[in-house]
Write a protein that holds these residues in place. Structure first.
Motif, PDB file in Angstrom:
ATOM      1  N   HIS A 230      19.362  54.158  -4.374  1.00 11.32           N
ATOM      2  CA  HIS A 230      18.346  55.389  -3.978  1.00 11.32           C
ATOM      3  C   HIS A 230      19.374  56.388  -3.474  1.00 11.32           C
ATOM      4  N   HIS A 231      19.511  57.454  -3.975  1.00  8.40           N
ATOM      5  CA  HIS A 231      20.033  58.683  -3.642  1.00  8.40           C
ATOM      6  C   HIS A 231      19.459  59.581  -2.459  1.00  8.40           C
ATOM      7  N   ASP A 232      20.080  59.940  -1.442  1.00  8.38           N
ATOM      8  CA  ASP A 232      19.519  60.746  -0.408  1.00  8.38           C
ATOM      9  C   ASP A 232      18.114  60.325   0.134  1.00  8.38           C
ATOM     10  N   VAL A 233      18.142  59.054   0.575  1.00 14.01           N
ATOM     11  CA  VAL A 233      16.994  58.421   0.962  1.00 14.01           C
ATOM     12  C   VAL A 233      16.875  58.057   2.603  1.00 14.01           C
ATOM     13  N   THR A 234      15.762  57.841   3.042  1.00 15.03           N
ATOM     14  CA  THR A 234      15.643  57.625   4.552  1.00 15.03           C
ATOM     15  C   THR A 234      15.390  56.090   4.670  1.00 15.03           C
ATOM     16  N   ALA A 235      15.696  55.552   5.825  1.00 14.01           N
ATOM     17  CA  ALA A 235      15.313  54.116   6.152  1.00 14.01           C
ATOM     18  C   ALA A 235      13.815  53.765   5.924  1.00 14.01           C
ATOM     19  N   PRO A 236      13.048  54.555   6.258  1.00 11.92           N
ATOM     20  CA  PRO A 236      11.464  54.292   5.612  1.00 11.92           C
ATOM     21  C   PRO A 236      11.426  53.901   4.258  1.00 11.92           C
ATOM     22  N   GLN A 237      12.005  54.843   3.681  1.00 13.20           N
ATOM     23  CA  GLN A 237      11.856  54.843   2.134  1.00 13.20           C
ATOM     24  C   GLN A 237      12.308  53.598   1.650  1.00 13.20           C
ATOM     25  N   ALA A 238      13.472  53.345   1.977  1.00 16.43           N
ATOM     26  CA  ALA A 238      14.135  52.150   1.729  1.00 16.43           C
ATOM     27  C   ALA A 238      13.348  50.693   2.076  1.00 16.43           C
TER      28      ALA A 238
END
Length: 394
Positions: free
Chosen positions: A242-250
């Motif tokens: 997951h490139h350029d991702v935030t913690a909520p997206q992960a």
């Protein structure tokens, strides 16, 4: 497992870090010492001659690379580790399970092409299977998907083994292959077909929706993995970077698992990654594992945090790893023992010895934490004095 990324090439190379080794030391000697010391640090029984350590069988898979002096440099630009060491070690730690030690190697690391790399890797795997008495049929089932006549991607085949406590404990074998073998644009198609061949055709829609929803440029299918040999619950696994991702997206990817798994992911990636807001350097990686217990949804999820890109030095990476272990109620001191087993340098003197710290969750056992180590056979990166700029480490 190893999760380097070719978008972030190794930089700021220093000297080979350990006083235990020198330029005349071979790669096999370097790794053999690290394996034995790491097993001792983890509390596994290690005979004086190391004869009862199945992990050492993997070093034979390296072939001529094992006899290559460290002073000659890496045999190839291997994708396994940042300094191109064609091997990686790791610990699996949980409050309810004994410590396990793992070793991963790239058997075809001396090859000059991916096609040759794949052929060497499959021959080495077959030899290991004959020696240890397991079947390679699962790999043969998908050979056309992962070993086409003209190969693309970043690697061909990696092989890993897990050493469990107990003198008679069987060692589990894992194989990793590249879904980008037919080209990056076909990686989803390859992963979908591979899942279908193992009975998980119904799993693809949910995986695609949750794990790759941002598109192949940002959610990239990275690895496909198979458990071979003696596993209590053998798995098929898909890894997504997951490139350029935030913690909520992960966290959203982990919602494929029921219960509190997603909440733990959000806390974990912020704690281990240093809460950067967006993970804009080396990507976070999700691993979704499938078993015969459920043909539609994953039974396991792992979040791999590339702590080496988000910590100034290995001392900070160690502190984050030990804090994660304490939250699980497990032995955090094993990380310090492991660092001493891997190298003689001080943690604050470099960054990248601890490569990833991972949270492993499943529907059938309590959470655990995995800590991954680079052998640093060829170089160590100096500590970072400033935050990395966009696009990678400095």
């Amino acid at each position: 497992m190893a999760l380097s990324n070719p978008r972030h090439p190794y930089a700021a190379v220093g000297e080979t870090p350990s006083a235990r080794t020198g330029p005349r030391t071979t790669l096999g000697e370097h790794l053999r010492g690290q394996v034995r010391r790491l097993c001792e640090a983890a509390g596994l029984a290690v005979p004086t001659d190391g004869s009862a350590l199945p992990l050492l069988d993997l070093l034979d898979l390296l072939g001529p690379a094992a006899h290559r002096p460290l002073g000659a440099g890496p045999p190839s630009p291997s994708f396994v580790c940042d300094d191109h060491s064609p091997a990686e070690l790791s610990l699996a730690l949980g409050a309810a399970t004994p410590v396990a030690v793992r070793l991963l190697v790239e058997p075809g690391c001396t090859a000059t092409t991916l096609e040759e790399n794949g052929r060497i890797g499959r021959r080495a795997l077959a030899a290991l299977a004959a020696r240890r008495g397991f079947s390679t049929e699962p790999v043969r089932r998908v050979e056309d998907l992962f070993f086409p006549p003209v190969m693309h991607g970043s690697f061909a085949l990696w092989c890993a083994m897990e050493q469990r406590p107990g003198p008679n404990s069987p060692a589990g074998v894992k194989v990793y292959v590249d879904p980008r073998a037919h080209g990056r644009e076909r990686s989803g198609e390859v992963a979908e077909e591979a899942l279908a061949r193992f009975g998980f055709a119904r799993a693809w829609p949910a995986l695609r929706e949750r794990a790759t929803r941002r598109g192949p440029g940002r959610d990239e299918i990275l690895f496909f993995a198979l458990d071979l040999g003696d596993w209590h619950i053998p798995r098929v696994k898909v890894y997504v970077a997951h490139h350029d991702v935030t913690a909520p997206q992960a966290q959203d990817v982990a919602r494929l698992l029921p219960g509190e798994a997603a909440d733990r992911v959000r806390e974990f990636c912020r704690a281990v990654g240093g809460d950067p807001g967006r993970f804009a350097h080396r990507p976070l990686v999700s691993c979704l594992s499938y078993t015969g217990r459920d043909l539609e949804r994953p039974g396991g999820h792992t979040l791999h945090v590339p702590v080496r890109d988000y910590a100034p030095h290995d001392g900070v990476a160690r502190d984050r790893a030990t804090a994660a272990l304490r939250r699980l109620g497990t032995d955090a001191g094993v990380v310090d023992r492991a660092l001493a087993a891997m190298t003689s340098r001080q943690p604050a003197d470099g960054v990248g010895l601890i490569t990833y710290v991972s949270l492993v969750q499943s529907t059938w056992q309590p959470p655990r934490v995995n800590v991954y180590f680079s052998p640093e056979a060829y170089a160590a990166r100096p500590p970072r004095t400033a935050e990395p700029g966009p696009g990678g480490v400095r």
